[in-house]
Design a protein around this motif. Structure first.
Motif, short mmCIF file in Angstrom:
data_model
loop_
_atom_site.label_atom_id
_atom_site.label_comp_id
_atom_site.label_asym_id
_atom_site.label_seq_id
_atom_site.Cartn_x
_atom_site.Cartn_y
_atom_site.Cartn_z
N THR A 8 0.83 -1.21 0.00
CA THR A 8 0.00 0.00 0.00
C THR A 8 0.86 1.25 0.00
O THR A 8 0.53 2.25 -0.65
CB THR A 8 -0.93 0.00 1.23
N GLU A 34 1.82 2.11 -3.43
CA GLU A 34 0.72 2.77 -4.13
C GLU A 34 0.64 4.24 -3.73
O GLU A 34 0.21 5.08 -4.52
CB GLU A 34 -0.60 2.08 -3.81
N ARG A 58 -8.82 6.70 -4.19
CA ARG A 58 -9.20 5.38 -4.67
C ARG A 58 -9.14 4.35 -3.54
O ARG A 58 -9.97 3.43 -3.48
CB ARG A 58 -8.27 4.95 -5.81
N LEU A 59 -8.15 4.52 -2.67
CA LEU A 59 -8.02 3.60 -1.54
C LEU A 59 -9.24 3.69 -0.63
O LEU A 59 -9.81 2.67 -0.23
CB LEU A 59 -6.75 3.93 -0.76
N GLU A 110 -12.17 4.83 -1.48
CA GLU A 110 -13.31 4.35 -2.26
C GLU A 110 -13.37 2.83 -2.22
O GLU A 110 -14.45 2.23 -2.11
CB GLU A 110 -13.20 4.84 -3.70
N SER A 111 -12.19 2.20 -2.30
CA SER A 111 -12.13 0.74 -2.23
C SER A 111 -12.60 0.24 -0.86
O SER A 111 -13.33 -0.75 -0.76
CB SER A 111 -10.70 0.27 -2.50
N LEU A 112 -12.21 0.95 0.19
CA LEU A 112 -12.68 0.58 1.53
C LEU A 112 -14.19 0.69 1.61
O LEU A 112 -14.85 -0.08 2.32
CB LEU A 112 -12.04 1.48 2.59
N GLN A 150 -16.28 -0.21 -0.41
CA GLN A 150 -16.95 -1.38 -0.94
C GLN A 150 -17.16 -2.45 0.13
O GLN A 150 -18.01 -3.33 -0.03
CB GLN A 150 -16.12 -1.96 -2.10
N ARG A 151 -16.39 -2.37 1.21
CA ARG A 151 -16.52 -3.34 2.30
C ARG A 151 -17.14 -2.73 3.55
O ARG A 151 -17.67 -3.44 4.40
CB ARG A 151 -15.13 -3.90 2.67
N ARG A 211 -13.95 11.07 -5.27
CA ARG A 211 -14.19 9.62 -5.28
C ARG A 211 -15.40 9.23 -4.44
O ARG A 211 -15.80 8.07 -4.42
CB ARG A 211 -12.97 8.88 -4.74
#
Length: 550
Positions: A380, A383, A472-473, A475-477, A479-480, A495
């Motif tokens: 991470t 990234e 983006r990170l 935003e990805s979180l 999703q969960r 985002r």
């Protein structure tokens, strides 16, 4: 997840009602507009310390209501049911605070201690503050983060308890060793005292009885002589009182015929005769019952002398000996409960073994998780534009075990894979710490059972391409988890699935902060403001639209 938040008279917020969606929500606004007030209000609803200064000027009471969606099978739902606070329709937390500083807390309408809000909040929501990266330099924080990732938080608590029990057992054994001779002497002395005092068979009342019996037996001859004298005087002598009383009664009875007034005197004399007859009866029975028991008297006096001798040795009055017996027996029981030195040592060794077994299991699980977490954070960090940086979690055996276990946990980082990782507290800059903190939080969030995550300006100190990656990170979180982020970066704000904007206005009654949900057009304007500052040009708006649709 967090469904709604209602705020009344909180700092500069007069009235605010918000509804939240799942996924990633961003909160933006001008500096000083009150973006962090939302976090502060939520913290109050979740059991944070209440300060009287949070009540809005001119208001008597501040109130925050947070509504969460909770499944009965979730940890929060189970906790609510176990504590008889389950309503069947989620969870509503309410907190009030008046100007006098009096705070009240409610869960689903029931008044509860604030501590219960804090306990429940651990299952509902995690808040990552804008200064969270600063605590990363503390060993306790690093250890707690590793345990959270490894799922060993409960085991770590068991290790802490086992260590405490081991130390308590060791302290008892050491006390025994250092005072063994004195304790044995005291125990022997108390055993003798208890045997001696028990043999007396004495109660606080029995000493008085013994004294009375001794006095009676020692004076039995005088008592019988006195009883016989009284019997003769009352009824057995020729001029006994009973005969003279009868003569008086007869003479007065004859005179009643001349004056009826004398009848009352006749009656009284008759009553006196009855009383005298009863006294004679009692005296005759008493005189017959008197025994001249020299052997009994000797035995009684011998027992009393024994009691007095024991009382003198203890420097007490005889009637105080039963109390002394109770004290000695209680102290003896305490000493006996300590056990022998051998049994105390065995108990200490057993407690030590329990601790070491649990601590060893903790070390093994921590070691496995440390490698995995280190790799995840390293990836991470790459990234987040930290190039070839390496993150490592080192477990170093302690010279002496402590309540935390057998190892020291230390976060280490190297700027390049070719370098040896060093302590995070020594080599990482503020900006790097902020990014590392975010990487750690992202890794932990992947295994967290808490449904809602809030990030309060954790993107401080970054920008440009890194800011896009952070967006983006997060935003990805989303999703969960349900993710809410207070941010000043347009790349992060773009985002968000839901965008809330904070504005501050001034009017006659004072300053007021409000929050509104932005539609797409309004989001473009807000992103343009964040990109361009005071002057917003068409180019800035195009850039904002590109960010939003990227």
């Amino acid at each position: 997840m967090l469904r709604a938040l209602s705020i009344r008279n909180f700092v500069i917020v007069e009235q605010l009602d918000l509804e939240f969606e799942s996924g990633f929500t961003v909160l933006t606004g001008e500096t000083g507009a009150g973006k962090s007030i939302l976090i502060e209000a939520l913290s109050l609803a979740l059991g944070a310390r209440a300060e009287p200064g949070i009540v809005r000027s001119g208001a008597e009471r501040a109130e925050v209501v947070a509504e969460f969606e909770v499944d009965p099978a979730d940890p929060a739902g189970q906790w609510l049911q176990e504590n008889e606070l389950w309503s069947g329709e989620g969870c509503v937390l309410r907190r009030t605070l008046d100007r006098a500083g009096k705070s009240r807390a409610f869960i689903n309408g029931s008044s509860v201690p604030v501590q219960q809000l804090k306990t429940l909040s651990e299952w509902l929501l995690d808040i990552h503050g804008q200064h969270a990266h600063q605590s990363l330099q503390k060993a306790a924080t690093q250890r707690a983060l590793l345990d959270a990732f490894a799922g060993t938080t409960a085991l770590a608590q068991s290790v802490r308890l086992a260590y405490g029990q081991w130390q308590s057992a060791r302290e008892r054994w050491e006390q025994w060793c250092s005072h063994a001779e004195a304790l044995l002497e005291e125990k022997a002395r108390l055993q003798d005292d208890v045997r001696e005092l028990q043999s007396l068979d004495l109660t606080p009342e029995s000493w008085q009885v013994l004294q009375a019996d001794q006095t009676r037996l020692a004076n039995s001859a005088s008592l019988q002589e006195g009883a016989r004298f009284a019997l003769e005087a009352l009824s057995e002598a020729e001029d006994a009182i009973r005969a003279r009383l009868d003569a008086v009664s007869a003479r007065l009875s004859d005179l009643v015929a001349f004056d009826p007034v004398l009848q009352s005197s006749v009656d009284l004399v008759a009553s006196a005769g009855i009383q005298l007859d009863e006294a004679v009866h009692e005296l005759r029975r008493y005189a017959m019952g008197i025994e001249f028991d020299d052997a009994g008297l000797h035995q009684l006096e011998s027992r009393m002398e024994n009691i007095l001798a024991v009382a003198r040795r203890h420097r007490l009055r005889p009637e105080q000996l039963p109390e002394r017996l109770a004290e000695a027996a209680a102290r003896l029981e305490t000493l006996q409960s300590l056990g022998s030195g051998e049994s105390l040592e065995q108990a200490m060794r057993a407690a030590q073994q329990v601790f070491e077994d649990q601590a060893q299991a903790l070390s093994q699980q921590r070691s496995q998780a440390a490698k995995q977490l280190g790799r995840t954070i390293t990836d991470t960090m790459a990234e987040l534009a930290m190039g070839k940086a390496v993150f490592e979690i080192a477990l170093t055996p302690l010279e002496r075990a402590n309540a935390s276990g057998l190892d020291e946990v230390e976060f280490r980082v190297a700027a390049h894979v070719s370098q040896t990782p060093e302590s995070l507290a020594r080599v990482a800059s503020g900006g790097e710490l902020s990014r590392i903190s975010l990487a750690i939080q992202a890794a932990l969030s992947a295994v967290s059972a808490v449904p809602t995550l809030i990030f309060d300006e954790v993107d401080t100190g970054i920008g440009g391409r890194v800011a896009e990656i952070v967006g983006r990170l997060l935003e990805s979180l989303g999703q969960r988890h349900q993710v809410l982020c207070v941010t000043h970066l347009p790349q992060v704000a773009a985002r968000g699935r839901q965008h809330l904007s904070v504005t501050k206005t001034e009017h006659a009654s004072g300053v007021n902060s409000t929050i509104r949900r932005l539609d797409e057009a309004a989001r473009v304007e807000e992103l343009a403001r964040m990109l361009g500052g005071v002057t917003i040009t068409p180019t800035t708006r195009r850039h904002a639209a590109e960010l939003l649709n990227h």
